[in-house]
Enzyme design. Structure first.
Site, PDB file in Angstrom:
ATOM      1  CB  SER A   1      15.116 -24.320   8.744  1.00  0.00           C
ATOM      2  OG  SER A   1      15.144 -24.557   7.351  1.00  0.00           O
TER       3      SER A   1
ATOM      4  CG  HIS B   1      11.431 -26.396   9.665  1.00  0.00           C
ATOM      5  ND1 HIS B   1      10.103 -26.361  10.009  1.00  0.00           N
ATOM      6  CD2 HIS B   1      11.538 -25.670   8.524  1.00  0.00           C
ATOM      7  CE1 HIS B   1       9.428 -25.644   9.128  1.00  0.00           C
ATOM      8  NE2 HIS B   1      10.279 -25.212   8.203  1.00  0.00           N
TER       9      HIS B   1
ATOM     10  CG  ASP C   1      12.086 -25.337   4.993  1.00  0.00           C
ATOM     11  OD1 ASP C   1      10.935 -25.083   5.375  1.00  0.00           O
ATOM     12  OD2 ASP C   1      13.108 -24.938   5.587  1.00  0.00           O
TER      13      ASP C   1
ATOM     14  CG  MET D   1      10.892 -25.212  -0.757  1.00  0.00           C
ATOM     15  SD  MET D   1      11.853 -23.695  -0.922  1.00  0.00           S
ATOM     16  CE  MET D   1      12.239 -23.343   0.792  1.00  0.00           C
TER      17      MET D   1
ATOM     18  CG  HIS E   1       7.310 -25.607   5.938  1.00  0.00           C
ATOM     19  ND1 HIS E   1       7.984 -24.401   5.955  1.00  0.00           N
ATOM     20  CD2 HIS E   1       6.083 -25.330   5.409  1.00  0.00           C
ATOM     21  CE1 HIS E   1       7.193 -23.460   5.470  1.00  0.00           C
ATOM     22  NE2 HIS E   1       6.042 -24.005   5.122  1.00  0.00           N
TER      23      HIS E   1
ATOM     24  CG  MET F   1       6.824 -24.111   1.658  1.00  0.00           C
ATOM     25  SD  MET F   1       8.381 -23.291   2.025  1.00  0.00           S
ATOM     26  CE  MET F   1       9.248 -24.642   2.770  1.00  0.00           C
TER      27      MET F   1
ATOM     28  CG  MET G   1       4.662 -19.306   6.053  1.00  0.00           C
ATOM     29  SD  MET G   1       6.073 -20.340   6.528  1.00  0.00           S
ATOM     30  CE  MET G   1       7.437 -19.500   5.725  1.00  0.00           C
TER      31      MET G   1
ATOM     32  CG  ASP H   1       9.581 -21.380   8.659  1.00  0.00           C
ATOM     33  OD1 ASP H   1      10.759 -20.969   8.702  1.00  0.00           O
ATOM     34  OD2 ASP H   1       9.180 -22.241   7.846  1.00  0.00           O
TER      35      ASP H   1
HETATM   36  C1  DX5 Z   1      11.395 -20.456   4.073  1.00  0.00           C
HETATM   37  C2  DX5 Z   1      11.466 -21.699   4.912  1.00  0.00           C
HETATM   38  C3  DX5 Z   1      12.168 -21.521   6.188  1.00  0.00           C
HETATM   39  C4  DX5 Z   1      13.607 -21.102   6.086  1.00  0.00           C
HETATM   40  C5  DX5 Z   1      13.837 -20.157   7.218  1.00  0.00           C
HETATM   41  O1  DX5 Z   1      10.422 -20.607   3.122  1.00  0.00           O
HETATM   42  O2  DX5 Z   1      10.177 -22.187   5.192  1.00  0.00           O
HETATM   43  O3  DX5 Z   1      12.045 -22.682   7.014  1.00  0.00           O
HETATM   44  O4  DX5 Z   1      14.525 -22.131   6.173  1.00  0.00           O
HETATM   45  O5  DX5 Z   1      15.102 -19.640   7.114  1.00  0.00           O
HETATM   46  P1  DX5 Z   1      15.570 -18.406   8.008  1.00  0.00           P
HETATM   47  O6  DX5 Z   1      15.440 -18.843   9.449  1.00  0.00           O
HETATM   48  O7  DX5 Z   1      16.983 -18.188   7.595  1.00  0.00           O
HETATM   49  O8  DX5 Z   1      14.666 -17.251   7.680  1.00  0.00           O
HETATM   50 ZN    ZN Z   2      10.024 -23.773   6.691  1.00  0.00          ZN
END
Ligand code: DX5
Ligand code: ZN
Length: 229
Positions: A8, A32, A34, A36, A65, A67, A136, A174
């Protein structure tokens, strides 16, 4: 048994995103990303224009991903932009079946994510529409949180369903995935592993990926589900 490591970039240096992505090229199976929106989750990262730039400049396939609220409206655009995998949250979709169909129609793999408090039971009939289920293992929104081992029965249940129906659906975990926790995920039935801080907050991300892969492979080969997958 094929498994995939998807670092990620949330834990990477956002000032040098392309370089950070290329640091793990050839080692990471996916990247990956993210997305948001500070609405579905209480954090804001990046959106479609930056994802489009990454797709154009990075050699590793992009695992988006999302969110974000209103997945029905926004998710297909990421597939149209060329992300090879697009995962939406079922909690953010009014018609998850249609969202998955739209993502596939735009040429991407369709992933559906569920938050820790969401049960998969209500969505089992959606499996044939999906290429990946993301379970998750933290509350979505931030990197570096503690792994929720109590999500493992959910992983196990999805693996049972996928095996029983002989479906070729990846099961992704994740959140808090690290050298300490990846084996329990693989043993439960996950085959696709997101790791942010465990890859990018180390001196050698390539070595970290290789360590994670070896641990996951070892746990998978001795797992209850491997020969049935
Ligand atoms: C959190 C994200 C993850 C995040 C994971 O909401 O979806 O992808 O980057 O980070 P780590 O591996 O540090 O928990
Ligand atoms: Zn993620």
């Amino acid at each position: 048994m094929a498994l995939r490591i998807s670092p990620s970039i949330l834990s990477a240096d956002f000032g040098h995103l392309v370089d950070e992505c290329e640091r793990v090229a050839g080692s990471a199976d996916w990247l990956h990303v993210d997305v948001m929106d500070n609405h579905f989750v209480p954090n804001l990262t990046l959106g479609l224009p930056i994802v489009e730039s990454l797709i154009a400049q990075v050699s590793t396939p992009i695992d988006c991903h999302l969110m974000i609220s209103d997945a029905d409206r926004w998710a297909p655009g990421y597939a149209e932009a060329g992300a090879q995998s697009v995962t939406f949250h079922v909690e953010a979709a009014s018609n998850p079946r249609q969202v998955a169909r739209d993502i596939r129609a735009a040429g991407a793999r369709a992933g559906m994510a569920i938050k820790p408090g969401t049960s998969f039971a209500d969505y089992e009939d959606l499996l044939p529409e999906l290429d990946m289920v993301l379970i998750m293992t933290v509350e979505p929104g931030f990197g570096g949180q503690s792994f929720m081992e109590d999500m493992m029965p959910k992983v196990r249940r999805v693996r049972e369903l996928v095996s029983a129906q002989d479906l070729h659906i990846w099961i992704q975990v994740d959140g808090g995935v690290s050298a300490k926790t990846i084996e329990v995920c693989a043993d439960a039935g996950a085959d696709t592993f997101v790791a942010g801080s465990a890859v990018y907050n180390t001196a050698d991300p390539v070595a970290a990926i290789s360590d994670l892969r070896a641990l996951a492979q070892g746990a998978t080969s001795s797992s209850w589900w491997c020969n049935h997958a």
